[in-house]
Design a protein around this motif. Sequence first.
Motif, mmCIF file in Angstrom:
data_model
loop_
_atom_site.group_PDB
_atom_site.id
_atom_site.type_symbol
_atom_site.label_atom_id
_atom_site.label_comp_id
_atom_site.label_asym_id
_atom_site.label_seq_id
_atom_site.Cartn_x
_atom_site.Cartn_y
_atom_site.Cartn_z
ATOM 1 N N ALA A 197 37.158 51.999 33.522
ATOM 2 C CA ALA A 197 37.569 50.623 33.801
ATOM 3 C C ALA A 197 36.360 49.694 33.745
ATOM 4 C CB ALA A 197 38.215 50.553 35.184
ATOM 5 N N PRO A 198 36.558 48.442 33.350
ATOM 6 C CA PRO A 198 35.443 47.486 33.362
ATOM 7 C C PRO A 198 34.954 47.261 34.795
ATOM 8 C CG PRO A 198 37.351 46.587 32.203
ATOM 9 C CD PRO A 198 37.786 47.856 32.842
ATOM 10 N N LEU A 199 33.653 47.106 34.937
ATOM 11 C CA LEU A 199 33.094 46.786 36.250
ATOM 12 C C LEU A 199 33.471 45.363 36.635
ATOM 13 C CD1 LEU A 199 29.449 48.185 36.246
ATOM 14 C CD2 LEU A 199 31.323 48.844 37.755
ATOM 15 N N ALA A 200 33.679 45.142 37.911
ATOM 16 C CA ALA A 200 33.926 43.797 38.417
ATOM 17 C C ALA A 200 32.629 43.004 38.339
ATOM 18 C CB ALA A 200 34.424 43.854 39.857
ATOM 19 N N TYR A 201 32.757 41.712 38.130
ATOM 20 C CA TYR A 201 31.593 40.823 38.029
ATOM 21 C C TYR A 201 30.651 41.002 39.219
ATOM 22 C CZ TYR A 201 28.901 36.505 37.979
ATOM 23 O OH TYR A 201 27.878 35.591 38.002
ATOM 24 N N ALA A 202 31.180 41.095 40.436
ATOM 25 C CA ALA A 202 30.344 41.224 41.635
ATOM 26 C C ALA A 202 29.523 42.500 41.634
ATOM 27 C CB ALA A 202 31.206 41.172 42.896
ATOM 28 N N HIS A 203 30.003 43.541 40.953
ATOM 29 C CA HIS A 203 29.300 44.825 40.920
ATOM 30 C C HIS A 203 28.490 45.003 39.637
ATOM 31 C CE1 HIS A 203 31.286 45.994 44.543
ATOM 32 N NE2 HIS A 203 32.449 45.693 44.012
#
Length: 147
Positions: free
Chosen positions: A27-33
């Motif tokens: 899954a794509p990483l979240a912007y915050a991570h």
Amino acid sequence: MPLPADPCPCGRLAPGGPGGSKGKGAAPLAYAHCCGRYLPAPGADAAPAPDAESLMRSRYTAFVSERADYLQATWHPGTRPAALDFEPGARWLGLQVRSHRATGEDRAEVEFVARYRVGGRAVRLHETSRFVREDGRWLYVDGDISP
């Protein structure tokens, strides 16, 4: 600017595990991570990117978000332009990191392809970028554009 839970514009994937609607890949990483750790709101402190690839990805995200302040701050003073202009109406479509390698203890290269659309025209930017680490921070120096 992306929201913290949004997929990061740089497209970095979470290591391992199933992801996506079809269960393929990570899954794509979240912007915050992802780039959000290095690209805070203007004036806020941020962690330095740990390597040249992370810096390059965060700079891509800065182009998507039109964050000239971050781009200037992460550009080596010896090659940094006095000002940056963004392509009006550009819509960034994706980033593919083709390779990254150390070229010395405090030097690295990252080859990437960034795609965007402007005025109905698709643009493909293929570059091998050079980075140096000074005082514990990676900086973009320059790059060679390929056809």
